[in-house]
Motif scaffolding. Sequence first.
Motif, PDB file in Angstrom:
ATOM      1  N   PRO A 138       0.839  -1.204   0.000  1.00 43.20           N
ATOM      2  CA  PRO A 138       0.000   0.000   0.000  1.00 43.20           C
ATOM      3  C   PRO A 138       0.875   1.255   0.000  1.00 43.20           C
ATOM      4  O   PRO A 138       1.977   1.258   0.545  1.00 43.20           O
ATOM      5  CB  PRO A 138      -0.807  -0.133   1.291  1.00 43.20           C
ATOM      6  CG  PRO A 138       0.007  -1.048   2.158  1.00 43.20           C
ATOM      7  CD  PRO A 138       0.710  -1.984   1.237  1.00 43.20           C
ATOM      8  N   PRO A 139       0.392   2.339  -0.596  1.00 43.07           N
ATOM      9  CA  PRO A 139       1.185   3.570  -0.637  1.00 43.07           C
ATOM     10  C   PRO A 139       1.391   4.147   0.761  1.00 43.07           C
ATOM     11  O   PRO A 139       0.511   4.076   1.621  1.00 43.07           O
ATOM     12  CB  PRO A 139       0.343   4.495  -1.515  1.00 43.07           C
ATOM     13  CG  PRO A 139      -1.046   3.955  -1.436  1.00 43.07           C
ATOM     14  CD  PRO A 139      -0.902   2.475  -1.273  1.00 43.07           C
ATOM     15  N   GLY A 140       2.563   4.706   0.950  1.00 43.85           N
ATOM     16  CA  GLY A 140       2.908   5.342   2.217  1.00 43.85           C
ATOM     17  C   GLY A 140       3.446   6.738   1.977  1.00 43.85           C
ATOM     18  O   GLY A 140       2.975   7.463   1.105  1.00 43.85           O
ATOM     19  N   ARG A 141       4.477   7.087   2.712  1.00 48.36           N
ATOM     20  CA  ARG A 141       5.044   8.425   2.578  1.00 48.36           C
ATOM     21  C   ARG A 141       6.159   8.484   1.536  1.00 48.36           C
ATOM     22  O   ARG A 141       6.740   9.540   1.325  1.00 48.36           O
ATOM     23  CB  ARG A 141       5.590   8.890   3.927  1.00 48.36           C
ATOM     24  CG  ARG A 141       4.516   9.071   5.001  1.00 48.36           C
ATOM     25  CD  ARG A 141       5.095   9.709   6.236  1.00 48.36           C
ATOM     26  NE  ARG A 141       6.171   8.899   6.799  1.00 48.36           N
ATOM     27  CZ  ARG A 141       6.975   9.319   7.797  1.00 48.36           C
ATOM     28  NH1 ARG A 141       6.815  10.515   8.317  1.00 48.36           N
ATOM     29  NH2 ARG A 141       7.912   8.518   8.263  1.00 48.36           N
ATOM     30  N   GLU A 142       6.451   7.356   0.882  1.00 50.19           N
ATOM     31  CA  GLU A 142       7.544   7.338  -0.086  1.00 50.19           C
ATOM     32  C   GLU A 142       7.214   8.246  -1.274  1.00 50.19           C
ATOM     33  O   GLU A 142       6.070   8.345  -1.722  1.00 50.19           O
ATOM     34  CB  GLU A 142       7.825   5.916  -0.567  1.00 50.19           C
ATOM     35  CG  GLU A 142       6.715   5.259  -1.367  1.00 50.19           C
ATOM     36  CD  GLU A 142       5.666   4.608  -0.503  1.00 50.19           C
ATOM     37  OE1 GLU A 142       4.696   4.058  -1.066  1.00 50.19           O
ATOM     38  OE2 GLU A 142       5.812   4.660   0.747  1.00 50.19           O
ATOM     39  N   GLU A 143       8.223   8.916  -1.805  1.00 50.77           N
ATOM     40  CA  GLU A 143       8.036   9.842  -2.920  1.00 50.77           C
ATOM     41  C   GLU A 143       7.857   9.092  -4.240  1.00 50.77           C
ATOM     42  O   GLU A 143       7.141   9.552  -5.135  1.00 50.77           O
ATOM     43  CB  GLU A 143       9.245  10.781  -3.013  1.00 50.77           C
ATOM     44  CG  GLU A 143       9.022  11.968  -3.923  1.00 50.77           C
ATOM     45  CD  GLU A 143      10.156  12.964  -3.832  1.00 50.77           C
ATOM     46  OE1 GLU A 143      10.090  13.996  -4.526  1.00 50.77           O
ATOM     47  OE2 GLU A 143      11.111  12.713  -3.065  1.00 50.77           O
ATOM     48  N   VAL A 144       8.531   7.953  -4.377  1.00 53.01           N
ATOM     49  CA  VAL A 144       8.384   7.093  -5.545  1.00 53.01           C
ATOM     50  C   VAL A 144       7.804   5.768  -5.057  1.00 53.01           C
ATOM     51  O   VAL A 144       8.385   5.129  -4.174  1.00 53.01           O
ATOM     52  CB  VAL A 144       9.732   6.856  -6.249  1.00 53.01           C
ATOM     53  CG1 VAL A 144       9.553   5.930  -7.449  1.00 53.01           C
ATOM     54  CG2 VAL A 144      10.357   8.174  -6.684  1.00 53.01           C
ATOM     55  N   CYS A 145       6.667   5.361  -5.616  1.00 51.04           N
ATOM     56  CA  CYS A 145       6.014   4.155  -5.107  1.00 51.04           C
ATOM     57  C   CYS A 145       6.916   2.944  -5.327  1.00 51.04           C
ATOM     58  O   CYS A 145       7.707   2.885  -6.265  1.00 51.04           O
ATOM     59  CB  CYS A 145       4.647   3.971  -5.762  1.00 51.04           C
ATOM     60  SG  CYS A 145       4.703   3.522  -7.507  1.00 51.04           S
ATOM     61  N   TRP A 146       6.766   1.936  -4.465  1.00 47.04           N
ATOM     62  CA  TRP A 146       7.663   0.782  -4.486  1.00 47.04           C
ATOM     63  C   TRP A 146       7.472  -0.061  -5.738  1.00 47.04           C
ATOM     64  O   TRP A 146       8.401  -0.733  -6.176  1.00 47.04           O
ATOM     65  CB  TRP A 146       7.451  -0.064  -3.237  1.00 47.04           C
ATOM     66  CG  TRP A 146       7.841   0.643  -1.974  1.00 47.04           C
ATOM     67  CD1 TRP A 146       7.051   0.932  -0.909  1.00 47.04           C
ATOM     68  CD2 TRP A 146       9.135   1.163  -1.654  1.00 47.04           C
ATOM     69  NE1 TRP A 146       7.758   1.607   0.060  1.00 47.04           N
ATOM     70  CE2 TRP A 146       9.050   1.760  -0.374  1.00 47.04           C
ATOM     71  CE3 TRP A 146      10.356   1.211  -2.319  1.00 47.04           C
ATOM     72  CZ2 TRP A 146      10.127   2.368   0.250  1.00 47.04           C
ATOM     73  CZ3 TRP A 146      11.440   1.817  -1.703  1.00 47.04           C
ATOM     74  CH2 TRP A 146      11.326   2.382  -0.440  1.00 47.04           C
ATOM     75  N   GLU A 147       6.294  -0.041  -6.325  1.00 48.05           N
ATOM     76  CA  GLU A 147       6.093  -0.797  -7.554  1.00 48.05           C
ATOM     77  C   GLU A 147       6.987  -0.269  -8.663  1.00 48.05           C
ATOM     78  O   GLU A 147       7.576  -1.046  -9.426  1.00 48.05           O
ATOM     79  CB  GLU A 147       4.618  -0.724  -7.983  1.00 48.05           C
ATOM     80  CG  GLU A 147       4.295  -1.493  -9.248  1.00 48.05           C
ATOM     81  CD  GLU A 147       4.527  -0.698 -10.532  1.00 48.05           C
ATOM     82  OE1 GLU A 147       4.912  -1.298 -11.554  1.00 48.05           O
ATOM     83  OE2 GLU A 147       4.337   0.535 -10.490  1.00 48.05           O
ATOM     84  N   ARG A 148       7.100   1.057  -8.778  1.00 53.79           N
ATOM     85  CA  ARG A 148       7.940   1.624  -9.829  1.00 53.79           C
ATOM     86  C   ARG A 148       9.424   1.367  -9.551  1.00 53.79           C
ATOM     87  O   ARG A 148      10.208   1.163 -10.468  1.00 53.79           O
ATOM     88  CB  ARG A 148       7.679   3.121  -9.974  1.00 53.79           C
ATOM     89  CG  ARG A 148       6.452   3.412 -10.809  1.00 53.79           C
ATOM     90  CD  ARG A 148       6.340   4.889 -11.145  1.00 53.79           C
ATOM     91  NE  ARG A 148       5.281   5.091 -12.113  1.00 53.79           N
ATOM     92  CZ  ARG A 148       3.986   5.088 -11.836  1.00 53.79           C
ATOM     93  NH1 ARG A 148       3.603   4.879 -10.592  1.00 53.79           N
ATOM     94  NH2 ARG A 148       3.073   5.267 -12.774  1.00 53.79           N
ATOM     95  N   THR A 149       9.796   1.367  -8.281  1.00 50.02           N
ATOM     96  CA  THR A 149      11.188   1.045  -7.947  1.00 50.02           C
ATOM     97  C   THR A 149      11.506  -0.398  -8.305  1.00 50.02           C
ATOM     98  O   THR A 149      12.564  -0.693  -8.891  1.00 50.02           O
ATOM     99  CB  THR A 149      11.437   1.286  -6.447  1.00 50.02           C
ATOM    100  OG1 THR A 149      11.081   2.630  -6.107  1.00 50.02           O
ATOM    101  CG2 THR A 149      12.896   1.041  -6.100  1.00 50.02           C
TER     102      THR A 149
END
Length: 618
Positions: A138-149
Amino acid sequence: MQNRPLPAPVLYAHNTLMYLRRHRRTVDGATYEYWTLVESRRTASGPRQHTVATLGKLPGLDEQVRSSWDTIDDLLEGRTPARQIELSGQAPASEPLWREVNVRGVRVERVREFGQMYLALSLWRRLGLHTLLNELIPPGREEVCWERTACLLTIARFCAQASELGIAERWYQRTALEDLLGVSWEKINDDRLYRGLDVLHEHKEQLTQHLLKRYQSWFGVGFEFLIYDVTSTFFEGQALGNTKAARGYSRDHRPDCKQVCIGLVVSPEGLPLAYEVFAGNRNDVTTVEEIITVMEEKYGQAKRIWVMDRGMVSQENIDCLRERNAQYIVGTPKAQLRQFEKELLEEKDWKQVRPEVEVKLLAHPDGKGKEQFVLCRSQARREKEKAMLARQEDRLWQKLLEIHQSLEKRPAAAALIERRVGRWLGRYPAADKLFEVEVLLNEGQQACGLSVACVVDRKQWAAQAQGAYLLRTNCTEQDPAKVWEWYLQLQQAEAAFRCAKSDLSLRPIFHHKTERVAAHILVCFLSLALWRTLEMWMRGKGLGTCARQLVGEIATIKSLDIVLPVKTAEAESELRLRTVARPERMVAELLQRLDLHLPEQSRVVQNAIENVVQKTGV
């Protein structure tokens, strides 16, 4: 104007020559064009051509597909872009946009690698990995979502990038991923990529299970056969603190480096299903029970046929498979061939499966009927083994002769010469069995020469056994040709390892932490899934099975900015158009066969500072 014939689409295959033959037929005054896919094979009777398929003319190759950067999602996932209804009264994007341009000032900037990244991202999206990871994380405070990373890490490995530091500092800026992912290069750094590895590793089981379902729905792949093999990959550095890093048998010919072992399970088509990471000094035969348990926990105890090479064979593993009611086809050690010497020399009951390969079905010597053997002999393999043994025998004889001549001139300590002889015998293990070497001693108990005897019966058996090998199975199939074909699927696991090491740069490993190394191998596993999926995709479209050359062709596609000095009634300015270069005709045909479309329309970049397009939807 004279019509020029189109070049035949390129086809790629590993072991055979394949090409397209063009045909024209005229029926009722109308000319029809079609292609036949022809496979040329070398046989003992000369080359033979076999028609694999008949292909019609590619429809729509010369049509202009009016797709833009805004429809990237649809293009990547193979959907027809939806047409936007204009309510504002403005002209749609496909309408001409006229400007007065100073042609002397036109220039090209920001040339980026596009084709290979676009192909990898399309595979990522069509496998549904973006949807799965967005559900799992689930989305959090990260600037780039983990799926894209995770997507960036996998695509970089698909493009054979060796390290996360190289991705962040150099590679990402040279690619069009900025436009495709909607993430500016300033936000990509090695720390973010390392954290992405840690987050991705937590979802290994869900990823492997998702890929299994996707293989079934896309290709209709069955899993009656499971092919298992083990390889190793070495570390760059000491790998301090890694509990699995150890020195062991190195398949990379780097015994000086610590390593880990990787057990990989693939389908008969070569699609990766599951893997486990073992300690670098782990013996192959000890990994079988663990990998079987893992597969049963994931997919149940259905009866499947396990295919493994002779390095996995032990009585404990055979008993383990029988307890689970599993069937198996395994190779056997060369020494076990000796008990079937009579059957090997007999010329009856052999069945030819290939021009130079023959097989024979044999009952188990115990007479219980629980197992049977398939005796195989290959003329090509016989010639290869014969040449290898002759070379080893000649080299070993020359070394022993040099030692003997040296001792005749100057005797030496017997223990020293014994170690020296043993070292050379160990270097040529095949020829070692053919010789009996004795160190001769003088009156002072020093070595003064060598006595070398050739064991005649061993040499005769070595000549008889060349090119022969034995398979062991509990399958009830009575056709030895089928059992042999099933065992031959083991080549898919070997091909997967070659792909991972050569095309995807699995080795060396620069990480040292145990969890980080496991995450690195997971990314390699995902990129291998993309690569083998591409090969299956190509096979279904009649493009052969070698993805390496197709990727090289598509990698020639670039994206670029065309800067136009324009003049209006108010002032002079610059118009920046971001576009994808039109591929060559042959590359366009490859894309058409794959139903893979590029964004055709240029995108107007409002100012030079803007470097990315709007983020793509999920």
